[in-house]
Design a protein around this motif. Structure first.
Motif, mmCIF file in Angstrom:
data_model
loop_
_atom_site.group_PDB
_atom_site.id
_atom_site.type_symbol
_atom_site.label_atom_id
_atom_site.label_comp_id
_atom_site.label_asym_id
_atom_site.label_seq_id
_atom_site.Cartn_x
_atom_site.Cartn_y
_atom_site.Cartn_z
ATOM 1 N N THR A 1 -26.301 -38.046 -46.989
ATOM 2 C CA THR A 1 -25.440 -38.068 -48.167
ATOM 3 C C THR A 1 -25.238 -36.672 -48.742
ATOM 4 O OG1 THR A 1 -26.250 -40.298 -48.665
ATOM 5 C CG2 THR A 1 -25.009 -39.172 -50.381
ATOM 6 N N PHE A 2 -26.329 -35.971 -49.008
ATOM 7 C CA PHE A 2 -26.224 -34.621 -49.555
ATOM 8 C C PHE A 2 -26.861 -33.565 -48.651
ATOM 9 C CE2 PHE A 2 -26.007 -37.343 -53.387
ATOM 10 C CZ PHE A 2 -24.764 -36.937 -53.854
ATOM 11 N N GLY A 3 -27.647 -33.971 -47.677
ATOM 12 C CA GLY A 3 -28.277 -33.026 -46.772
ATOM 13 C C GLY A 3 -27.317 -32.067 -46.091
ATOM 14 N N PRO A 4 -26.090 -32.518 -45.692
ATOM 15 C CA PRO A 4 -25.178 -31.600 -45.004
ATOM 16 C C PRO A 4 -24.751 -30.396 -45.822
ATOM 17 C CG PRO A 4 -24.539 -33.877 -44.577
ATOM 18 C CD PRO A 4 -25.614 -33.919 -45.634
ATOM 19 N N VAL A 5 -24.866 -30.456 -47.155
ATOM 20 C CA VAL A 5 -24.458 -29.300 -47.969
ATOM 21 C C VAL A 5 -25.661 -28.533 -48.489
ATOM 22 C CG1 VAL A 5 -22.289 -30.351 -48.657
ATOM 23 C CG2 VAL A 5 -24.303 -30.704 -50.085
ATOM 24 N N MET A 6 -26.856 -28.823 -47.968
ATOM 25 C CA MET A 6 -28.059 -28.219 -48.531
ATOM 26 C C MET A 6 -28.786 -27.277 -47.587
ATOM 27 S SD MET A 6 -29.511 -31.504 -50.656
ATOM 28 C CE MET A 6 -30.945 -30.628 -51.246
ATOM 29 N N GLY A 7 -28.362 -27.147 -46.347
ATOM 30 C CA GLY A 7 -29.086 -26.314 -45.405
ATOM 31 C C GLY A 7 -28.684 -24.853 -45.503
ATOM 32 N N GLY A 8 -29.486 -23.987 -44.872
ATOM 33 C CA GLY A 8 -29.195 -22.566 -44.831
ATOM 34 C C GLY A 8 -29.981 -21.787 -45.858
ATOM 35 N N ASP A 9 -30.111 -20.478 -45.626
ATOM 36 C CA ASP A 9 -30.844 -19.601 -46.532
ATOM 37 C C ASP A 9 -29.950 -19.269 -47.713
ATOM 38 O OD1 ASP A 9 -32.229 -17.659 -47.854
ATOM 39 O OD2 ASP A 9 -32.712 -16.469 -46.089
ATOM 40 N N GLY A 10 -30.230 -19.877 -48.852
ATOM 41 C CA GLY A 10 -29.376 -19.719 -50.017
ATOM 42 C C GLY A 10 -29.458 -18.375 -50.695
ATOM 43 N N CYS A 11 -30.346 -17.485 -50.242
ATOM 44 C CA CYS A 11 -30.501 -16.189 -50.901
ATOM 45 C C CYS A 11 -30.322 -15.019 -49.949
ATOM 46 C CB CYS A 11 -31.884 -16.106 -51.559
ATOM 47 S SG CYS A 11 -32.184 -17.336 -52.850
ATOM 48 N N ALA A 12 -29.800 -15.270 -48.756
ATOM 49 C CA ALA A 12 -29.733 -14.214 -47.747
ATOM 50 C C ALA A 12 -28.885 -13.031 -48.184
ATOM 51 C CB ALA A 12 -29.203 -14.789 -46.435
ATOM 52 N N GLN A 13 -27.866 -13.260 -49.017
ATOM 53 C CA GLN A 13 -27.004 -12.180 -49.452
ATOM 54 C C GLN A 13 -27.330 -11.676 -50.854
ATOM 55 O OE1 GLN A 13 -23.313 -14.466 -47.975
ATOM 56 N NE2 GLN A 13 -22.632 -12.349 -47.960
ATOM 57 N N TRP A 14 -28.372 -12.227 -51.464
ATOM 58 C CA TRP A 14 -28.686 -11.812 -52.829
ATOM 59 C C TRP A 14 -29.166 -10.363 -52.826
ATOM 60 C CZ3 TRP A 14 -26.838 -13.578 -56.956
ATOM 61 C CH2 TRP A 14 -27.383 -13.245 -58.207
ATOM 62 N N PRO A 15 -28.750 -9.540 -53.804
ATOM 63 C CA PRO A 15 -29.031 -8.098 -53.737
ATOM 64 C C PRO A 15 -30.472 -7.691 -54.053
ATOM 65 C CG PRO A 15 -27.780 -8.634 -55.717
ATOM 66 C CD PRO A 15 -27.804 -9.878 -54.874
ATOM 67 N N VAL A 16 -31.296 -8.626 -54.520
ATOM 68 C CA VAL A 16 -32.683 -8.309 -54.839
ATOM 69 C C VAL A 16 -33.597 -9.192 -53.991
ATOM 70 C CG1 VAL A 16 -34.414 -8.087 -56.676
ATOM 71 C CG2 VAL A 16 -31.972 -7.807 -57.208
ATOM 72 N N PRO A 17 -34.632 -8.639 -53.359
ATOM 73 C CA PRO A 17 -35.507 -9.469 -52.525
ATOM 74 C C PRO A 17 -36.387 -10.373 -53.372
ATOM 75 C CG PRO A 17 -36.417 -7.272 -52.733
ATOM 76 C CD PRO A 17 -35.055 -7.225 -53.380
ATOM 77 N N PRO A 18 -36.940 -11.426 -52.783
ATOM 78 C CA PRO A 18 -37.886 -12.262 -53.531
ATOM 79 C C PRO A 18 -39.116 -11.447 -53.912
ATOM 80 C CG PRO A 18 -37.921 -12.818 -51.201
ATOM 81 C CD PRO A 18 -36.775 -11.886 -51.390
ATOM 82 N N LEU A 19 -39.726 -11.829 -55.035
ATOM 83 C CA LEU A 19 -40.832 -11.039 -55.584
ATOM 84 C C LEU A 19 -42.151 -11.797 -55.620
ATOM 85 C CD1 LEU A 19 -38.983 -9.504 -58.696
ATOM 86 C CD2 LEU A 19 -39.121 -8.599 -56.364
ATOM 87 N N ARG A 20 -42.153 -13.033 -55.149
ATOM 88 C CA ARG A 20 -43.348 -13.851 -55.361
ATOM 89 C C ARG A 20 -43.672 -14.664 -54.125
ATOM 90 N NH1 ARG A 20 -44.392 -17.455 -60.773
ATOM 91 N NH2 ARG A 20 -46.299 -18.514 -60.125
#
Length: 544
Positions: free
Chosen positions: A446-465
């Motif tokens: 139902t909603f899984g098809p729109v939820m995959g993939g790395d949602g932060c791959a293009q974010w300009p700041v890396p994860p910090l935690r």
């Protein structure tokens, strides 16, 4: 039926617990980078060759460093931070708040907690003063991340009992980067409309191209408009801000009530300042040990289960339900409706804003946050399946905080990405990401098809935690509440957090929807109120 027919209580509770967190789904804020084929060396090393969903031993994204996690001293007793801890709040009228008797003010905190010389930011604060005021201040956070705690004061009269409101000053604040507190600016309102509405068939090359386009556009806009604050919006920094708020409220210990993401903020505060934990209630808990991908997978499963419950309830109310057959057949009809609207958007009465497939999914997704919304959802879905998309568009707009004049009340659509991408690293293996996206689409259709993939791959700041357990050793009892049918913060996460906390007390609400307090029918509220007002700690494992 449109949103105008919903009760004030329903709308305000939804604002409290769901309006921001509905965007927590990575598919709704997909900033994924280009998916490349694994190199020969990766294939030889076995990268991406794990079982679907398996994450053990897979590398996470490279981490940056939070300016607020590890400080050499306690800021509350460090002279370098004295000006922050000695401030008072000058309360005055609230200019844009529909909450009777609310007062507003600000506190000042360092932008970079490890280097106050880099400048300050102002944090917006609001309060509803209690008539008795004998219990001090109860600080609240509605979730998100990206939910406005100041706006949340409009919901307090509909959620908290008169006894709690009388005993406490209820205090909300906008976390850094949110709304009035140096709120980040990204796309314009018109561009946000386009972003929310644009649709392609999930899993297709067109959908991937669309995701890349919007991911780049959002990241570039956020960096261009708010790049100076983006590295400092992590939850460690907000937890430090919350301790300054505690001091400004003249509280020796912090009394706190957090919903959803607010549980992550609360548990982080408790880990940093265990000796300052007063009455703590964490409702709809997030497990701090999970990666971004585990968060996404947990929600994909949670929303699939919630959809089944909604469809079952719909079929039991056949006179108002547009679905037929058994639960599985009903879900297939719902999925077919989404696909049809992908191809042919529905008329809504506004020629500039037809109901697209993306907006239809957002509307139905919002219904999963509370079974009190299901009757309205049945009516809206019936209208949609008969060609009228107005009611579903209204629901989708409510989920995003879009107002009648086309403006957005808060910046939650983008603040949630800015905060989540700092707090939760994902799996760095691109082939695994592709396989995981396929798994979510297949197992949770139902909603899984729109939820995959790395949602932060293009974010300009890396994860910090780094994902890690929180114990808050030495803290007073902390209530952790889980709802068995919670789609956004699955029940298992509350169990995990309560087990990690040195003083965790777990409570269970057997029901559907996101969070429990204010919607359990009284059983959770009675126990929590006794804890807040009488220091009566519920029995660990309490269930209702």
């Amino acid at each position: 039926m449109t949103l105008a027919a919903l009760s004030r209580r329903t709308l305000t509770r939804l604002t409290a617990a769901a309006a921001g967190t509905v965007l927590l789904l990575s598919g709704c804020t997909d900033l994924g980078g280009e998916q490349e084929s694994p190199s020969a060396s990766e294939e030889e090393s076995g990268a991406g060759q794990h079982a679907p969903g398996e994450q053990a031993d897979l590398p996470l994204d490279d981490l940056g460093t939070s300016a607020a996690q590890d400080l050499p001293s306690d800021p509350a007793s460090d002279p370098a931070y004295a000006e922050y801890y000695e401030q008072d709040i000058e309360w005055g009228p609230c200019e844009d708040l529909m909450a009777e008797d609310a007062e507003c003010g600000t506190i000042t905190v360092p932008l970079a907690w490890d280097d106050p010389s880099q400048g300050d930011i102002e944090i917006a604060v609001g309060r509803l003063a209690g008539s008795e005021q004998d219990a001090g201040s109860l600080v609240v956070n509605p979730g998100g991340p990206g939910g406005s705690g100041v706006d949340f004061l409009e919901s307090v009269p509909y959620l908290f009992s008169p006894e709690v409101r009388s005993a406490y000053d209820v205090v909300g604040f906008d976390p850094r980067g949110v709304s009035r507190s140096a709120g980040i600016e990204c796309l314009s309102d018109e561009e946000t409309d386009q972003y929310r509405a644009e649709t392609a068939e999930p899993g297709t090359a067109e959908a991937e191209e669309m995701s890349q386009k919007w991911g780049a556009k959002i990241a570039e806009a956020c960096e261009a408009n708010s790049g100076d604050v983006l590295p400092y919006l992590d939850t460690y920094s907000t937890a430090r801000d919350m301790d300054v708020l505690r001091a400004a409220l003249d509280s020796e210990k912090l009394d706190y009530f957090g919903y959803s993401y607010g549980t992550y903020l609360g548990s982080t505060y408790a880990d940093l300042y265990a000796d300052r934990v007063g009455h703590f209630v964490l409702d709809g808990a997030i497990d701090p040990t999970i990666t971004m991908d585990e968060l996404t997978a947990g929600q994909a499963e949670g929303f699939e289960k919630a959809t089944s419950a909604f469809v079952e309830d719909c079929l039991e109310n056949a006179d108002s339900c547009p679905l037929k057959g058994d639960v599985e057949e009903g879900k297939q009809q719902l999925q077919a409706f989404f696909a049809a609207v992908d191809e042919n958007p529905l008329d809504t009465g506004d020629p500039d804003r037809p109901l697209t497939g993306a907006l239809a999914r957002s509307a139905v997704l919002m219904l999963m946050y509370g079974d009190e919304l299901w009757p309205t959802g049945r009516d809206a879905l019936t209208a949609g399946m008969n060609g009228d998309g107005e009611a579903l568009l209204n629901l989708a707009d409510q989920s995003a905080g879009r107002q009648d004049d086309g403006s957005y009340r808060t910046n939650a659509t983008y603040a949630i990405t800015a905060i989540n991408c700092l707090d939760h690293p994902g799996i760095a293996d691109e082939q695994w990401q592709e396989q995981e996206a396929e798994r979510l689409a297949e197992e949770f259709p139902t909603f899984g098809p729109v939820m995959g993939g790395d949602g932060c791959a293009q974010w300009p700041v890396p994860p910090l935690r780094e994902p890690a357990p929180i114990s808050a050793e030495g803290a007073d009892p902390i209530l952790v509440i889980g709802t068995t049918g919670d789609p956004a913060t699955p029940y298992e996460w509350s169990v995990g957090l309560a087990e990690q906390l040195d003083s965790g007390v777990h409570m269970t609400f057997e029901g559907n929807g996101h969070t429990a307090y204010g919607r359990s029918g009284g059983c959770i509220e009675e126990q929590v109120d006794a804890y807040l007002l009488e220091d009566t700690v519920p029995e660990d494992g309490f269930t209702c």
